[in-house]
Scaffold this motif. Structure first.
Motif, mmCIF file in Angstrom:
data_model
loop_
_atom_site.group_PDB
_atom_site.id
_atom_site.type_symbol
_atom_site.label_atom_id
_atom_site.label_comp_id
_atom_site.label_asym_id
_atom_site.label_seq_id
_atom_site.Cartn_x
_atom_site.Cartn_y
_atom_site.Cartn_z
ATOM 1 N N GLN A 54 0.827 -1.213 0.000
ATOM 2 C CA GLN A 54 0.000 0.000 0.000
ATOM 3 C C GLN A 54 0.859 1.260 0.000
ATOM 4 O OE1 GLN A 54 -3.136 0.591 -0.474
ATOM 5 N NE2 GLN A 54 -3.676 -1.573 -0.630
ATOM 6 N N LYS A 55 1.965 1.228 0.753
ATOM 7 C CA LYS A 55 2.869 2.388 0.795
ATOM 8 C C LYS A 55 3.422 2.680 -0.596
ATOM 9 C CE LYS A 55 7.174 2.195 1.690
ATOM 10 N NZ LYS A 55 8.550 2.102 2.067
ATOM 11 N N TRP A 56 3.869 1.634 -1.311
ATOM 12 C CA TRP A 56 4.434 1.836 -2.645
ATOM 13 C C TRP A 56 3.367 2.235 -3.655
ATOM 14 C CZ3 TRP A 56 9.176 2.917 -3.586
ATOM 15 C CH2 TRP A 56 10.185 2.445 -2.758
ATOM 16 N N LEU A 57 2.178 1.659 -3.550
ATOM 17 C CA LEU A 57 1.111 2.040 -4.474
ATOM 18 C C LEU A 57 0.707 3.495 -4.266
ATOM 19 C CD1 LEU A 57 -1.125 -1.153 -4.422
ATOM 20 C CD2 LEU A 57 0.331 -0.360 -6.286
ATOM 21 N N ASP A 58 0.712 3.963 -3.010
ATOM 22 C CA ASP A 58 0.407 5.363 -2.731
ATOM 23 C C ASP A 58 1.487 6.299 -3.268
ATOM 24 O OD1 ASP A 58 -1.914 4.578 -1.485
ATOM 25 O OD2 ASP A 58 -1.078 4.675 0.546
ATOM 26 N N CYS A 59 2.725 5.799 -3.382
ATOM 27 C CA CYS A 59 3.820 6.602 -3.930
ATOM 28 C C CYS A 59 3.793 6.645 -5.453
ATOM 29 C CB CYS A 59 5.166 6.058 -3.461
ATOM 30 S SG CYS A 59 5.460 6.292 -1.710
ATOM 31 N N GLY A 60 2.901 5.895 -6.080
ATOM 32 C CA GLY A 60 2.771 5.955 -7.531
ATOM 33 C C GLY A 60 3.405 4.804 -8.284
ATOM 34 N N VAL A 67 0.973 -9.032 -11.678
ATOM 35 C CA VAL A 67 0.963 -8.657 -10.260
ATOM 36 C C VAL A 67 -0.385 -8.055 -9.887
ATOM 37 C CG1 VAL A 67 1.991 -7.117 -8.551
ATOM 38 C CG2 VAL A 67 3.446 -8.405 -10.103
ATOM 39 N N ALA A 68 -0.963 -7.263 -10.763
ATOM 40 C CA ALA A 68 -2.280 -6.685 -10.495
ATOM 41 C C ALA A 68 -3.326 -7.788 -10.339
ATOM 42 C CB ALA A 68 -2.676 -5.728 -11.610
ATOM 43 N N ASN A 69 -3.236 -8.839 -11.162
ATOM 44 C CA ASN A 69 -4.164 -9.967 -11.033
ATOM 45 C C ASN A 69 -3.978 -10.678 -9.695
ATOM 46 O OD1 ASN A 69 -5.281 -9.514 -13.546
ATOM 47 N ND2 ASN A 69 -3.925 -10.955 -14.579
ATOM 48 N N LEU A 77 -5.884 -5.124 -4.006
ATOM 49 C CA LEU A 77 -6.106 -4.118 -5.037
ATOM 50 C C LEU A 77 -7.531 -4.276 -5.559
ATOM 51 C CD1 LEU A 77 -4.377 -2.002 -6.640
ATOM 52 C CD2 LEU A 77 -4.053 -3.777 -8.345
ATOM 53 N N GLN A 78 -8.267 -3.167 -5.619
ATOM 54 C CA GLN A 78 -9.613 -3.219 -6.165
ATOM 55 C C GLN A 78 -9.557 -2.903 -7.660
ATOM 56 O OE1 GLN A 78 -9.020 -1.691 -3.150
ATOM 57 N NE2 GLN A 78 -9.942 -3.390 -2.043
ATOM 58 N N SER A 79 -10.278 -3.658 -8.451
ATOM 59 C CA SER A 79 -10.231 -3.438 -9.893
ATOM 60 C C SER A 79 -11.267 -2.434 -10.354
ATOM 61 C CB SER A 79 -10.463 -4.750 -10.629
ATOM 62 O OG SER A 79 -11.655 -5.342 -10.210
#
Length: 79
Positions: A54-60, A67-69, A77-79
């Protein structure tokens, strides 16, 4: 640009993957910025550090399609 992607490890015909944050221009088995989990496709076992992801996803950081799957199946991760 940083990506959330899989890094292969394990023996021949027995793959396992580490979920890592890496520069998208570096090679597949290069040095990662940080390891945030692992996935074994043979036993379907996985472990993800949700706080770090979550920290890395918030950083962009953008996850690759695979990986998204995986993150969607783990309800991170919500699609």
């Amino acid at each position: 640009m940083l990506k959330l992607r899989l890094k292969r490890s394990g023996r021949k015909r027995q793959p396992s993957y580490r979920l890592v944050v890496m520069e998208n221009s570096s090679r597949r088995d290069g040095r990662p910025v940080e390891q945030v989990g692992y996935y074994n496709p043979i036993t379907k076992q996985s472990h993800f550090d949700i706080a770090k992801i979550q920290k890395w996803l918030d950083c962009g950081v953008k996850p690759t399609e695979t990986v998204a799957n995986l993150l969607t199946k783990a309800k991170i991760l919500q699609s």
